[in-house]
Design an enzyme around this catalytic site. Structure first.
Site, PDB file in Angstrom:
ATOM      1  N   ASP A 165      -0.733  -9.136  -3.513  1.00  0.00           N
ATOM      2  CA  ASP A 165      -1.180  -8.750  -2.324  1.00  0.00           C
ATOM      3  C   ASP A 165      -0.342  -7.879  -1.808  1.00  0.00           C
ATOM      4  O   ASP A 165       0.660  -7.575  -2.297  1.00  0.00           O
ATOM      5  CB  ASP A 165      -0.966 -10.294  -1.463  1.00  0.00           C
ATOM      6  CG  ASP A 165       0.165 -10.567  -1.522  1.00  0.00           C
ATOM      7  OD1 ASP A 165       1.133 -10.484  -2.641  1.00  0.00           O
ATOM      8  OD2 ASP A 165       0.898 -11.266  -0.387  1.00  0.00           O
ATOM      9  N   GLU A 166      -0.984  -7.393  -0.674  1.00  0.00           N
ATOM     10  CA  GLU A 166      -0.113  -6.333   0.291  1.00  0.00           C
ATOM     11  C   GLU A 166       0.375  -5.243  -0.692  1.00  0.00           C
ATOM     12  O   GLU A 166       1.685  -5.195  -0.448  1.00  0.00           O
ATOM     13  CB  GLU A 166       0.802  -6.949   1.081  1.00  0.00           C
ATOM     14  CG  GLU A 166      -0.066  -8.044   2.089  1.00  0.00           C
ATOM     15  CD  GLU A 166       1.021  -8.605   3.076  1.00  0.00           C
ATOM     16  OE1 GLU A 166       0.433  -8.985   4.061  1.00  0.00           O
ATOM     17  OE2 GLU A 166       2.009  -8.962   2.834  1.00  0.00           O
ATOM     18  N   VAL A 167      -0.396  -4.702  -1.668  1.00  0.00           N
ATOM     19  CA  VAL A 167       0.183  -3.505  -2.544  1.00  0.00           C
ATOM     20  C   VAL A 167       0.213  -2.220  -1.521  1.00  0.00           C
ATOM     21  O   VAL A 167      -0.546  -1.442  -1.759  1.00  0.00           O
ATOM     22  CB  VAL A 167      -0.722  -3.275  -3.540  1.00  0.00           C
ATOM     23  CG1 VAL A 167      -0.249  -2.566  -4.639  1.00  0.00           C
ATOM     24  CG2 VAL A 167      -1.061  -4.894  -4.342  1.00  0.00           C
TER      25      VAL A 167
END
Length: 512
Positions: free
Chosen positions: A174-176
């Site tokens: 997530d949230e790369v």
């Protein structure tokens, strides 16, 4: 139901015995979620194993049947990865004890290993900094380096070695942030038909393929936010839907049910065999939140029940009730686990029974030992008698009254503001009679809060490791106590300066 231990059989406390179990041990009720996982975020204030032994029976009684354990730096990595360990990381024997306790309480464990974004606990180390996507920022892994995949593969293999029976492994993703902004990515993106979506999917595909090749009985899970905007044809062609299962997360009290239903339909069209949901019972309403707004989280779960009802009955494999302890590796602590227990109880029971009617509220009050539960405030009325309830009671006192009571004295007391202002304090000026008005109040307030702070520190030490206790107290308690101590010190110095034996004080008209 009984718990077996090495010391023999011990009976669960009565309120921990779930009245919601059927004869075959399954949870009764109308929940559309077959799996109900409590998330343990260990990157902040990780609980001692002794506390987990007390709280896991309550998780089960409330309706949970699994744990999603995000180890981060609390996992006992070995060899070249040993540098990832936190100071108080669990030992291998402690991990085995956690798994034993989970099995004892019929909670299936799914480990979580970050493999792309949120890699701060790995990439902050100088020895691994060369694997960052963007050199100054330690949050995202460079997907172009072969060493990157070798690194996360080694992390996965070590975690799986201690979780050989895990049916699922969560690989994060997530949230790369800043993906595509590194030098290697910029060059790669200049080539025709290359996109950030393709870059993301290729790394996910590689990590998931490693899991399945090395651990064929384990299915990878991943957070879905990086997949939401990917066109259907690209997602389908990537092969990811055949390798992993997405966890759709949304922690809002007003999440868009219709949009979530459309997203689920998109993922099913792309070929994902199973979908999961993720709600939040704490840690999602502010990076420095100290008390859990239960009503917000209840509304979030009510929305997820609507999402589940909008699709096929078996569309969602389960739901993860996330309980974030930090927003990321470098942020401050948000609500401590014991503080979020009433919210967790409300959310789990609401999922189990399809809502939060009066009979469900009564069950929650019984489980927690709370006489009257009020979900509209920031916390429940009365601390209860569940494990860690003393921490909830003391944190509530600190959060609601410590800072405000000190402000009341320093900023609104007429003797302090009128006769011992910052101007007077800097110049050590005070009318002697005013000391008699100010000093007793300050001493009384300091004594009261110092006593409570000592009680809170002792209660927290039973549940958490020393670094977490120190961090929470330093962030939330000590600054206010130091303001009172400084006031008393300034009073003493001003009194000394006004003493006849000390000679005349400075001329208040003269600048220092």
């Amino acid at each position: 139901m009984r718990i077996k231990s090495e010391e023999g059989e011990k009976k669960r406390p009565d309120r921990f015995v779930s009245r919601d179990l059927t004869e075959d041990g399954e949870m009764a009720g109308s929940s559309p979620f077959r799996m109900r996982l409590v998330h343990l975020d260990l990157k902040g204030a990780p609980p001692k194993v002794s506390y987990l032994s007390e709280i896991l029976p309550l998780f089960r009684a409330l309706g949970a049947n699994g744990l999603l354990i995000e180890y981060e730096d609390m996992f006992p990595y070995e060899g070249a990865l040993r540098l990832l360990r936190a100071r108080h990381a669990y030992s291998p024997s402690e991990i085995r004890e956690i798994l034993r306790l989970a099995t004892l309480n019929e909670l299936e464990v799914i480990p979580l290993v970050q493999t792309f974004g949120h890699m701060e606990f790995v990439l902050k180390h100088e020895a691994l900094a060369h694997l960052r996507e963007v050199a100054p920022f330690p949050n995202t892994l460079n997907p172009h380096e072969e060493e990157s995949l070798a690194l996360v593969g080694a992390m996965i293999d070590q975690v799986m070695a201690l979780h050989p029976k895990a049916r699922w492994l969560h690989i994060g993703c997530d949230e790369v942030y800043y993906l595509g902004e590194g030098e290697a990515s910029r060059r790669w993106l200049q080539q025709e038909q290359n996109t950030k979506a393709k870059l993301c999917l290729s790394h996910v595909q590689a990590v998931a393929s490693h899991v399945l090749a090395r651990h064929p009985a384990t299915t990878p899970l991943l957070w879905d936010d990086m997949l939401r905007a990917v066109p259907e044809d690209q997602l389908t062609a990537s092969g990811v839907p055949q390798l992993a299962q997405p966890v759709l997360w949304d922690y809002g009290a007003d999440l868009d049910v219709h949009s979530k239903a459309l997203l689920m339909e998109k993922y099913r069209k792309c070929g994902f065999s199973r979908l999961w949901a993720a709600s939040a019972f704490k840690g999602a309403t502010g990076a420095s939140q100290a008390l859990t707004p239960t009503e917000h989280h209840l509304r979030n779960h009510m929305q997820w029940l609507q999402v589940a009802a909008s699709g096929p009955a078996d569309a969602l494999q389960g739901i993860v009730l996330t309980g974030w302890q930090r927003y990321d590796h470098f942020s401050v602590l948000c609500e401590l686990l014991p503080v979020g227990i009433p919210s967790l109880a409300v959310c789990l029971q609401s999922l189990l029974h399809g809502g939060f009617a009066e009979d469900v509220k009564a069950r929650v009050e019984n489980f927690l030992g709370i006489s009257s539960l009020d979900i509209t405030g920031v916390t429940s009325a009365g601390a209860g008698s569940f494990p860690g309830s003393d921490i909830l009671a003391l944190v509530t006192q600190v959060s609601l009254h410590l800072h405000s009571s000190v402000d009341e004295l320093l900023q609104r007391d007429r003797y302090v503001t009128g006769w011992f202002s910052p101007y007077h304090r800097r110049r050590k000026l005070i009318h002697p009679v005013m000391i008699q008005h100010i000093q007793p109040q300050a001493l009384s307030l300091l004594a009261r809060w110092s006593t409570l702070a000592g009680e809170l520190e002792a209660a927290m030490q039973r549940v958490f490791y020393p670094d977490a206790v120190d961090e929470w107290l330093e962030e939330n308690v000590r600054p206010s106590l130091q303001r009172l101590q400084q006031l008393l010190q300034d009073l003493g110095e001003a009194a000394g300066a006004q003493s006849p034996r000390a000679g005349p004080g400075p001329d208040p008209r003269q600048e220092p």
